[in-house]
Design an enzyme around this catalytic site. Structure first.
Site, mmCIF file in Angstrom:
data_model
loop_
_atom_site.group_PDB
_atom_site.id
_atom_site.type_symbol
_atom_site.label_atom_id
_atom_site.label_comp_id
_atom_site.label_asym_id
_atom_site.label_seq_id
_atom_site.Cartn_x
_atom_site.Cartn_y
_atom_site.Cartn_z
ATOM 1 N N ARG A 35 4.360 8.632 -77.867
ATOM 2 C CA ARG A 35 3.657 7.749 -78.820
ATOM 3 C C ARG A 35 3.550 8.415 -80.182
ATOM 4 O O ARG A 35 3.444 7.735 -81.199
ATOM 5 C CB ARG A 35 2.267 7.411 -78.265
ATOM 6 C CG ARG A 35 2.289 6.390 -77.136
ATOM 7 C CD ARG A 35 0.913 5.799 -76.922
ATOM 8 N NE ARG A 35 0.962 4.695 -75.978
ATOM 9 C CZ ARG A 35 0.649 4.786 -74.703
ATOM 10 N NH1 ARG A 35 0.285 5.952 -74.207
ATOM 11 N NH2 ARG A 35 0.706 3.733 -73.908
ATOM 12 N N LYS A 95 5.087 12.115 -59.454
ATOM 13 C CA LYS A 95 4.059 11.864 -58.456
ATOM 14 C C LYS A 95 2.684 12.015 -59.087
ATOM 15 O O LYS A 95 2.547 12.699 -60.092
ATOM 16 C CB LYS A 95 4.200 12.807 -57.261
ATOM 17 C CG LYS A 95 4.575 14.257 -57.564
ATOM 18 C CD LYS A 95 3.686 15.078 -58.444
ATOM 19 C CE LYS A 95 2.277 15.264 -57.984
ATOM 20 N NZ LYS A 95 1.500 16.103 -58.954
#
Length: 329
Positions: A35, A95
Site C-alpha cells: 500500500r 498460513k
C-alpha cells in the site's frame, strides 16, 4: 515460464518464495506490491525485484503475473486471495489461510469458480521428512496418543502483528496452526476439541494455547503453542503399540531435525535428506499449476485446519477481534 507477484513487503518472502524461485528456471519474481509505494520500491530494490506497485490492485491487473504469493497479515488473506483468483491468478497464501473457517470456505469456492490453484503455505508438509513420517505410520501399530508443540520467544511488542488481534495475531494463529496441521495430516481425520485454555496479553491476543484433542478412533492428542516462552522448540511425538517416534523440528527440518525411534525394541536416531521446505513447496505448487497435481495443503485441508482452529479458540473462550468472514464483491 511463470511470473510471481508478491502481495506485501514481507520479511518471510525472501526465504519463502524469492530465493526458491531463483533456484529454478521455470519461475521468476516479477513484482511486489505494498500500500506504501515507497516501501514497495525499497523492498524491490533490496531484493532484486524488477517492478514495484503502490497498491495490490495494480499488481493483480498486471497480465504478465500468473501466480500470486499472498504474504499479507492474516486479515488480508481472504480478501486479496479471492481478488487474485478472480483476476485469473493462482495463489499460494501464507498460513493460516484465513482468520476463520468461513473465510477459508469462500476462498476455496473462489478457486473452484476460477479454475485456479489455491494452496496454504504449510511448507513443512512438502519436505521428505514429513513424507517419511507418513510412511512410518503403518509400522507403528495402533496409535495410543499424540503430542505436538511449537514454541518460540518473540519479545512482546504491541506493534508486532503477531500480538495484534485486529490483524489476526496470537499464538494459535501464528504458531499453533502448525502442530494442529501436523496432527491432522498424520491422522488423516478431523479432531474433536475436548479442552483448551489460553493466556492472553494486554491487547487481547493469546500468547499461549494448550488444547486437548481426540480423533475419531479415540486417539487423544495434546497441542501446545507459545510465542513468548522459549527456547525454540518444535516437536511431534507419537506413542503407539509398537513403540514411540519423535520428530524434532517438523516445521524447519532443513535447519536441522532428527527422528528418534524406539520401535520393536530397537532405538534409532537419524535424519532425512531434503532441500529447504520452501523449495519442495514451490516445486509442488508449480507442478499443480502445470499438470493439475493434487496438493496436500489446499481445498478441504485448508478448511479443516481453520475449522479446528476456530473450535480451539471457542473452547478456550477467547473472544477474537476478527471473527466475521470478509466478503468480497
Amino acid at each position: 515460464m511463470h511470473t510471481i507477484g508478491i502481495l506485501g513487503a514481507a520479511g518471510i518472502a525472501p526465504r519463502a518464495i524469492i530465493d526458491p524461485a531463483r533456484r529454478r528456471r521455470d519461475v521468476v519474481i516479477g513484482a511486489v506490491a505494498s500500500r506504501d509505494g515507497d516501501k514497495a520500491s525499497a523492498y524491490a530494490a533490496a531484493n532484486g525485484i524488477p517492478r514495484a506497485f503502490a497498491g495490490y490492485d495494480a499488481l493483480l491487473a498486471d497480465p504478465s503475473i500468473d501466480i500470486v504469493y499472498n504474504a499479507l497479515p492474516p486479515t488480508g488473506h481472504a480478501e486479496w486471495s479471492i481478488k487474485a483468483l478472480q483476476a485469473g491468478k493462482h495463489v499460494l497464501c501464507e498460513k493460516p489461510i484465513a482468520v476463520t473457517a468461513a473465510e477459508a470456505r469462500e476462498m476455496v469456492a473462489a478457486a473452484g469458480a476460477s479454475g485456479r490453484v489455491l494452496a496454504e503455505a504449510f511448507h513443512d508438509r512438502y519436505h521428505p521428512a514429513f513424507a517419511h513420517l507418513l510412511a512410518l505410520k503403518p509400522k507403528l501399530g495402533g496409535i495410543r496418543s499424540l503430542a505436538a508443540e511449537f514454541r518460540v520467544d518473540i519479545p512482546y511488542d504491541p506493534a508486532n502483528i503477531r500480538y495484534d488481534p485486529v490483524q489476526g495475531g496470537g499464538a494459535m494463529m501464528d504458531l499453533g496452526c502448525y502442530p494442529l496441521h501436523w496432527l491432522r495430516s498424520l491422522m488423516g481425520t478431523e479432531p474433536e476439541i475436548v479442552s483448551a485454555s489460553a493466556r492472553l496479553c494486554e491487547l487481547g491476543s493469546d500468547t499461549r494455547i494448550e488444547a486437548g484433542l481426540r480423533f475419531p478412533d479415540g486417539v487423544p492428542a495434546r497441542l501446545l503453542a507459545d510465542i513468548q516462552d522459549g527456547p525454540f522448540r518444535g516437536l511431534l511425538r507419537i506413542e503407539a503399540e509398537n513403540g514411540i517416534v519423535e520428530l524434532d523440528n517438523p516445521c524447519l527440518p532443513h535447519n536441522g531435525h532428527s527422528f528418534r525411534e524406539w520401535l520393536n525394541g530397537v532405538h534409532r536416531v537419524y535424519t532425512v535428506a531434503g532441500a529447504a521446505t520452501y523449495d519442495h513447496q514451490l516445486d509442488a505448487f508449480v507442478r499443480a499449476v502445470d499438470g493439475g497435481d493434487a496438493l496436500p495443503t489446499g481445498g478441504d485441508d485448508a478448511i479443516g485446519n481453520m475449522a479446528a482452529l476456530d473450535r480451539i479458540y471457542e473452547r478456550a473462550g477467547v473472544e477474537r477481534a476478527v471473527a466475521r468472514p470478509r466478503r468480497v464483491p
